[in-house]
Design a protein around this motif. Structure first.
Motif, PDB file in Angstrom:
ATOM      1  N   ASP A 165       0.705  -1.302  -0.102  1.00  0.00           N
ATOM      2  CA  ASP A 165      -0.009  -0.003   0.170  1.00  0.00           C
ATOM      3  C   ASP A 165       1.049   1.264  -0.003  1.00  0.00           C
ATOM      4  N   PRO A 166       0.769   1.852  -1.086  1.00  0.00           N
ATOM      5  CA  PRO A 166       1.760   3.167  -1.107  1.00  0.00           C
ATOM      6  C   PRO A 166       1.476   4.003  -0.126  1.00  0.00           C
ATOM      7  N   ARG A 167       0.367   4.270   0.669  1.00  0.00           N
ATOM      8  CA  ARG A 167      -0.048   4.981   1.453  1.00  0.00           C
ATOM      9  C   ARG A 167       0.756   4.639   2.928  1.00  0.00           C
ATOM     10  N   GLN A 168       1.153   3.500   2.874  1.00  0.00           N
ATOM     11  CA  GLN A 168       2.051   3.048   3.999  1.00  0.00           C
ATOM     12  C   GLN A 168       3.381   2.939   3.889  1.00  0.00           C
ATOM     13  N   ARG A 169       3.989   3.770   2.746  1.00  0.00           N
ATOM     14  CA  ARG A 169       5.462   3.602   2.426  1.00  0.00           C
ATOM     15  C   ARG A 169       6.087   4.738   3.425  1.00  0.00           C
ATOM     16  N   SER A 170       7.316   4.543   3.576  1.00  0.00           N
ATOM     17  CA  SER A 170       8.116   5.434   4.456  1.00  0.00           C
ATOM     18  C   SER A 170       8.606   6.463   3.464  1.00  0.00           C
ATOM     19  N   GLN A 171       8.451   7.702   3.610  1.00  0.00           N
ATOM     20  CA  GLN A 171       9.020   8.625   2.770  1.00  0.00           C
ATOM     21  C   GLN A 171       9.695   9.800   3.641  1.00  0.00           C
ATOM     22  N   PHE A 211       5.576   6.387   9.532  1.00  0.00           N
ATOM     23  CA  PHE A 211       5.507   4.884  10.523  1.00  0.00           C
ATOM     24  C   PHE A 211       5.942   3.813   9.874  1.00  0.00           C
ATOM     25  N   HIS A 222       5.418   0.212   9.092  1.00  0.00           N
ATOM     26  CA  HIS A 222       4.062  -0.521   9.230  1.00  0.00           C
ATOM     27  C   HIS A 222       4.475  -2.271   8.881  1.00  0.00           C
ATOM     28  N   GLU A 223       5.502  -2.523   8.359  1.00  0.00           N
ATOM     29  CA  GLU A 223       6.042  -3.848   8.502  1.00  0.00           C
ATOM     30  C   GLU A 223       7.306  -4.302   8.757  1.00  0.00           C
TER      31      GLU A 223
END
Lengths: 240, 400
Positions: free
Chosen positions: A79-85, A155, A157-158
């Motif tokens: 999910d790109p919304r959960q990627r760290s940037q 954050f 997530h994984e």
């Protein structure tokens, strides 16, 4: 050997010897002094960035790629919304039609809201102005993410594997741009600055009035993003 | 004791164990969901780097706010001397402890590193409202425990008022702290308002009383008792006043936002343009405020216990809608990083964030309700004093 050749040889030799003698001093003009092991960060420095958006092309993301490589942000997240940037390129279109592109990352505020709200003190600001997350103390409440006006924090997530040993990251913790603190402490430039071939990013010591970054900020028009919040950011922009 | 009485007692016991088993199962499922989230990470939730607080926070904040509000029933008795409420003070204290436990269960187990709860309990940053809340929540447990002791031990009755006042003040500070979690967030349009602290207090009055009315109705029915109509009337009138006060604060909050030009886009988003608008108008305003008030002030319906209980259920449904709009809606609206400009990025800057809650996070929230339910159930089963025992009609009934 002719006289000219001898003179040439001696001149070259003297230049080489001179270079050898002066080279150790050259690091004086490097942006950061290396810090010895165990030596605390000093408030004689306040590390910051000046980003010239006039030199930043919308099609270039060299800084983003360099950051990902340097800091081991290479995981594939479904999910790109959960990627760290830690750093991202933002394209801006003003009402008058003017367009800009710029890198956005932790602004290393002097009065960081993330540090204010962190219940455990995991979010902290070093004496030299670098805002960091202590991964041993972060409980993953994400309050700092709610507080950051720049959406600079992510954050994890994984579960993560294959991390860069110099840049510990971990599931359930919040993270953000560290200004490549592990490089800065060795006297090197942050990876994004080094990767910017257009020279749009200048790293330096805001606490030193004679540093290039301070001189440019003193004499050229620069902007703090959301200056209205009076956070006194360590990252400044030109051209917006 | 005749055979019929024994059989009836046995049936009641079996029913108790059945209900207890359901409550325990819900709590266990909640805990299991937290373990699942802990093992796989928050990737299995609908929460993202755009919507960082989700459904667990809706449940947790409901429970914590209602926990402080339900103590009002005891405060009206101890602090303001109303006899009918004094009889209800022990149940009110028990519900506070139960819901606070349920809320903290959800909040703690949703942490990215729930295993580091000891760090949260031992390392404090005193500029953080969260850190203040660690003290406020643990202090609340202590004060309410002492309060319950004082209320139940005849020798200690003289201390009921001072301890009651301390608990009342503490609960006001606690809800101020909960409202301030959001009130101090300078970067988001939905929050950054000093109005949130008093607004959360008034919300707690209504939500807490709703929980109390439902619990009281169930306990009276279970024990085959009838609530004195005069007491019902007083409580439902107070309840109606609290709901109206919440509505008033809601109107003031949105009107002040509409006054500031920089907030107009956000208000348009929440009240008209987004999916949150429907939840706001139908869930929060209609179901959570207007319908319950219509029931409570209806000449006939307002006198019936089941109708008042239904109004309380509607207020709780409205409370969940309100928190969903407030928390998720507030995060979904894009951050104003470059005011006045259109922005785009690979990190969804300038876009409305989407959120679909996943089953594990819903079950974790439900687990919090289960924990609160179990503590209440065990408390009222073990200690009979939690059941309000009214005398005849209270003499000060007309004064409320």
């Amino acid at each position: 050997m002719t006289e000219n050749a001898r003179r040439g040889f001696l001149a070259a030799g003297a230049t080489f010897a001179g270079a050898i003698a002066v080279a150790p001093g050259l690091h004086l003009i490097a942006p950061a002094l290396a810090r010895g092991a165990g030596e605390p960060a000093s408030n004689a420095n306040r590390w910051g960035l000046l980003i010239d958006t006039n030199k930043c092309s919308a099609s270039c993301d060299a800084c983003v790629k360099a950051c990902a490589t340097e800091n081991g942000i290479t995981e594939q997240v479904a999910d790109p919304r959960q990627r760290s940037q830690w750093i991202r390129k933002i394209d801006i279109k003003e009402k008058n039609g003017r367009q800009h592109s710029l890198p956005m990352m932790c602004q290393h505020c002097s009065d960081p809201p993330c540090v204010d709200v962190c219940p455990t003190g995991a979010s902290m600001k070093r004496a030299d102005g670098i805002v960091l997350v202590d991964r041993h103390v972060c409980i993953g409440c994400r309050y700092c993410m709610m507080a950051c006006p720049y959406k600079a924090r992510s954050f994890v997530h994984e579960p993560l594997t294959e991390q860069n040993p110099q840049v510990p990251r971990g599931i359930g913790c919040v993270e953000a741009c560290t200004l490549c603190v592990h490089r800065v402490d060795k006297g090197q430039l942050p990876a994004c600055v080094e990767a910017c071939t257009e020279g749009a990013m200048l790293f330096g010591n805001l606490a030193d009035p004679n540093s290039e970054i301070s001189r440019r900020i003193a004499h050229e028009a620069t902007t703090q993003v959301r200056a209205d919040l009076k956070l006194n950011t360590g990252v400044r922009y030109q051209g917006i | 004791m005749n055979t019929a009485t024994v059989l009836s007692a046995r049936a009641a016991t079996s029913k108790f164990w059945l209900i207890a088993a359901v409550g325990a199962l819900i709590s266990a499922i909640g805990f299991g969901s937290a373990l699942y989230m802990e093992h796989h990470g928050h990737a299995v939730t609908g929460m993202t780097n755009q919507i960082v607080w989700g459904l667990p926070h809706v449940f947790a904040i409901f429970l914590i706010v209602a926990a402080s509000g339900v103590l009002n029933v005891a405060s009206i008795g101890s602090v303001f001397g109303k006899t009918a409420y004094k009889k209800r003070a022990p149940l009110s204290g028990l519900l506070t402890l139960a819901m606070l436990s349920g809320g903290l269960f959800v909040l703690m187990l949703d942490l990215g590193r729930a295993d580091r709860v000891m760090i949260a309990a031992t390392k404090y940053n005193f500029t953080s409202v969260f850190a203040w809340n660690v003290f406020l929540y643990s202090g609340m447990f202590g004060i309410v425990a002492v309060y319950l002791w004082v209320l139940m031990e005849k020798r200690l009755y003289p201390f009921a008022k001072p301890v009651g006042v301390a608990a009342f003040v503490w609960r006001l500070v606690l809800t101020t702290g909960t409202g301030s979690i959001f009130g101090f967030l300078i970067s988001r349009n939905a929050y950054q308002s000093a109005l949130l602290a008093p607004m959360f207090i008034i919300m707690s009055f209504a939500w807490g009383l709703a929980v109390f009315l439902i619990t009281q109705a169930v306990m009276f029915r279970w024990n085959g008792k009838t609530l004195d109509p005069a007491i019902l009337k007083r409580m439902k009138n107070l309840f109606g006043t609290f709901i109206a006060a919440v509505l008033y604060f809601l109107i003031v909050y949105h009107l002040t936002n509409l006054y500031f030009a920089k907030q107009v886009a956000f208000e348009k988003f929440i009240l008209i343009d987004s999916g949150f608008a429907a939840i706001f108008w139908i869930g929060q305003v209609l179901i959570g405020a207007l319908l319950p008030m219509a029931i409570l002030y209806h000449p006939r319906l307002g006198q019936r216990m089941c109708a008042v209980t239904a109004a309380a259920v509607l207020v709780i449904v409205g409370a969940f809608c309100e928190l969903y709009v407030f928390i998720i809606g507030g995060e979904a609206f894009p951050l104003d990083i470059f005011p006045g400009a259109e922005i785009t990025s690979s990190f969804f800057d300038g876009q409305v964030a989407t959120y679909s809650p996943s089953l594990p996070e819903f079950l974790l929230g439900l687990g919090g309700l289960g924990v609160a339910f179990m503590i209440t159930l065990i408390g009222v089963r073990l200690i009979s004093k939690f059941l309000p025992e009214d005398d005849a009609v209270q003499p000060d009934a007309a004064t409320d």
